[in-house]
Design an enzyme around this catalytic site. Sequence first.
Site, short mmCIF file in Angstrom:
data_model
loop_
_atom_site.label_atom_id
_atom_site.label_comp_id
_atom_site.label_asym_id
_atom_site.label_seq_id
_atom_site.Cartn_x
_atom_site.Cartn_y
_atom_site.Cartn_z
N HIS A 728 -17.39 -5.22 -20.33
CA HIS A 728 -18.32 -6.32 -20.11
C HIS A 728 -17.47 -7.50 -19.63
CE1 HIS A 728 -21.51 -4.05 -22.07
NE2 HIS A 728 -20.72 -3.86 -23.12
N THR A 729 -17.40 -7.66 -18.33
CA THR A 729 -16.50 -8.67 -17.77
C THR A 729 -16.91 -10.09 -18.14
OG1 THR A 729 -17.76 -8.64 -15.70
CG2 THR A 729 -15.82 -7.21 -15.83
N CYS A 730 -18.20 -10.30 -18.41
CA CYS A 730 -18.64 -11.65 -18.79
C CYS A 730 -18.01 -12.08 -20.11
CB CYS A 730 -20.15 -11.72 -18.91
SG CYS A 730 -21.02 -11.44 -17.34
N PHE A 731 -17.66 -11.10 -20.95
CA PHE A 731 -17.12 -11.41 -22.27
C PHE A 731 -15.67 -10.94 -22.42
CE2 PHE A 731 -21.70 -10.53 -22.62
CZ PHE A 731 -22.15 -11.78 -23.01
#
EC number: 2.3.2.26
Length: 762
Positions: A728-731
Site C-alpha cells: 500500500h504505497t499510500c501508507f
Amino acid sequence: MFLLCEHMHTFLRKMGFCLVWGEEAVDFSTDEEMLLNIMRENNTLHQGERERDRLPPISSNSTSGLDRGPKLPYPSHSFISNHKKESGSQSLSSQFILPGIRHGRDLPPIVPDVRPKHQHRITIDLLPPEVKGRLAYEPVAPLRTKTTREFQEDIERATVSGDWKHVHDFYLTTFGSFLEVNAAFKKEASAPFDTTEDSGINTKFLNAVYDAILLTPPDTQKAVLKGIINSLLREWKGQTSSAATLNENASLLQNPQCTSPATYVIYAHLLRQMATLAEADHYFLMHWFKKLSQKRFKLLVERLHLFISTRLFPAKPEELPPMAKCSWWIPSATKVLSLLNAANSISSTPITPFVDFYNLTLEHTDFMVDYHTWQSQGNSTRFTFCQFPFILSPVVKKAIIQKDSEQQMISMARQSLVDKVSRRQRVDMSLLFLNIKVRRLQLVSDSLDEFGLTRVYFCLISEGMFTFFKDSHCHWFSSWKCDNYSEFRLVGALMGLAVYNSITLDIRFPPCVYKKLLTPPLLPCDPDAPVGVATLSLDDLQQVTPDLAHGLAELLSYEGNVEEDFCTTFQVSQEELGVIKSYNLKPGGDKIPVTNQNRKEYVQLYVDFLLNKSIYRQFAAFYYGFHSVCTSDALMLLRPEEVEILVCGSPNLDMSTLQKAAQYEGYSKTDPTIRAFWDVVLAFPLVLQKKLLHFTTGSDRVPVGGMADLNFKISKIDASTDWLPLSHTCFNQICLPPYKNKKELKQKLTIAISNAEGFGLE
C-alpha cells in the site's frame, strides 16, 4: 623620544590597548585574559612577557576588522531581506555579533557563481588602486633553509634515540613568532606572495611538520602553543595587512592541535584574526584554499564543524569560557568556513561534496528564531546562520519552509476572515479546513475522486506536456506553442504542494530545472520581469540530451574548417507537434555561417535557446505555479540540488537504518518471517533494494529526513504462502504472508518487486 612615546601611547589607546605605567595594574581585556590564563596554567608565560603588547579587545559593535582595507569589486552576495525591523527575540544565534561586518554585503562569496574576473594570473599589482591595501612596513624575515627531507630525518633520529632536543628547538624557533612561521614555510626566501595562484607556502614541508607535531613530546607541543600565544599577544594590526600575514594565517589554520577543546581559545583567536581580514585578503585566501589537497581541505572543514558544534553543545561546559565572554567564536568560525565553501565553489571540480559543509548539530537548535532574526535584521550586524545557508542541512531548510509557509497561510486565512467581518459578510469557517466526503463502502474510489488532481497530474504528463528522453532518463518541457499554459502552472503548484507536505514525487527533471526555479528564488515584484531564465552551459544540456551535447562539444573541439565542413548557420530547427520549424539564434542568423571564430557563441546561443527561450512561456507558468505555494523567503537559502532533494528525495539508501525504524503489524521484529525478510533485503544488490522501496512507497528515493522518516511498515496477512507480497504505497506498507523459509520469501519478494509498475511517468 618622549614625543614618540606620547604618540605611541595615544595610538595604542585608540586601538584599545592598555599600557602599564610604573606600578599600575594591567587592564586586561577578556580575550587577553583567556590567552594569558592558558599560558599561566601551562607555566609558559615568563614575567617579562606579561607586559608585552596586548591584543585589542573585541566589542560587540567593532568594525575594525574588514574596514582595515578597501572593499573588493568582486561579486559578493547577501541573503538579507530589505526589512528594517529589528527582532526582539532572544536565541542562541541572536547573541552573536559577526566581527567587523556592518552589512550583509560584506560577507564573503558563498555561492557557486563567484569567479575571478580575469583568467590569467591575478597579482596585487593587477588589482585596481582602490582594492589594494596600503602595505605596512615589512620587517626583514629570517632565512630558514631546512628541507622536508632533513626534517623527516631529524624526526626519525629522535624517534630511535629518544632525544628530541633538536626537534624541540626547531619547533620552538619556527613557531616563536609569526615572522618565523612565515620564513620557515616559504618556498623561496625572496619570493613574493602576491598571486592568487600561488601562496608561496611550501605545503610539502608544512604538511610534514604538522603530521609530526602530535608525535612529539608534550613539552614540544606546549612550546608550539606558547609561540602562537606570544605571537597573538605581540601582534597588532594597523589599517592594512600584508601578504606575509595571509601566509601566517593560512599556515597556522592547519595546525592539528586545534582539534582539542583545550586549545579552542587559541584557535578562536586565530579564526577571529582571519575572519576580520580585509575583503581583498579573503579573496586571496579563498584562491589559496582551493589549491589544498582534498584530504587537507576536508580536515579544515571538519575541524571548523567540530569547533562550532562543541561551542554550541559542549560535552564539558567547564572546559570552555562562558558563552557571554566568547560570543564571537561561532561567527568567526562560520566566516572562515564560508571562505572554504567559496573556494570549493570556484574550483573547476569541487574539492569536496557540498553536503560536507552541512553542520547537522544545527538541526537541534532553535533555527526558526535564527530565521526570523535573519528576515528582520536589515543592515544589522547581528549574526545568524541563515547568512551562511551552506551550513544548514536540507532538514533545517525544509522545516523552515514548511513552518514559514504554514504561518503565511494562517495569516492569509485570518486576514480573509477579518475582511469578511469588516464588510459584514457571512463568515465561512470551512475556509480554515479541507473537507473530504467519502463513503465507507467506496472509500478508495471516493478518495481518488476527491483527490482528482493526483490522477490529473499523471494524465497531463502523458498527454504531451513533457518529453521523456530515454538516454538521460529525464523529462523536459515540450516546446509546442498554445494560448493557455495553465496546465504547466498546475504541475508547478502540485510540485510546490509536494514540498510543503513532504511528499516525495517519482518525477525525473534534469538539475537545470531546479536552477531555473531559483531564478529568481522569490517572485519578482514586477510582473513583467523575466523568470526562469538561468545561465546554463553545455554541461546542463548534457543532462537533458547527451547526444546533442556531445555533437556540440565535437563542434567546439573540431580542428578543421568549421564553416566548410559543417555548413551550419545561426539557425536551428525543431519538431513541434509533427511540424518542423526553424528559429534564428540571432537576428539574420540564417545568413550567418558558423566558423572557427564564432562557434563558441553559436553553442552558447543554441543552449540558451533550447533550455530557456524555446520553452519560456511553459516554464514561466510552471515557475509561477510552484512559487504560488512555496512563498517562503527560505527559498533564498536553497541550492538547486536541495530543491531537487525536497521534491524527489535522496538517491542514497541505507537499509540498516530502515530496519531500525521499521514498524510492525501482526509481526514482531523477532518473528522468523521478519528476520528472514531483513536477511534477504540487506543482502540484495542496490538495484533490488531500490525496487523494494519503489514497490512499497511509490518512489525509490529517500525523503529529506532519511529512511527513518518513511514510516515503513511490515504487516502480516493471513493468506496462503503461494501469494506474492502486497503493498500500500499510500501508507508505505508491505504485506507479507507467513512464508515458511528464507528461500521462499526471497523468491516471492523478488518476483513481486521486479514486476510492479504502479504509476509511471514514461
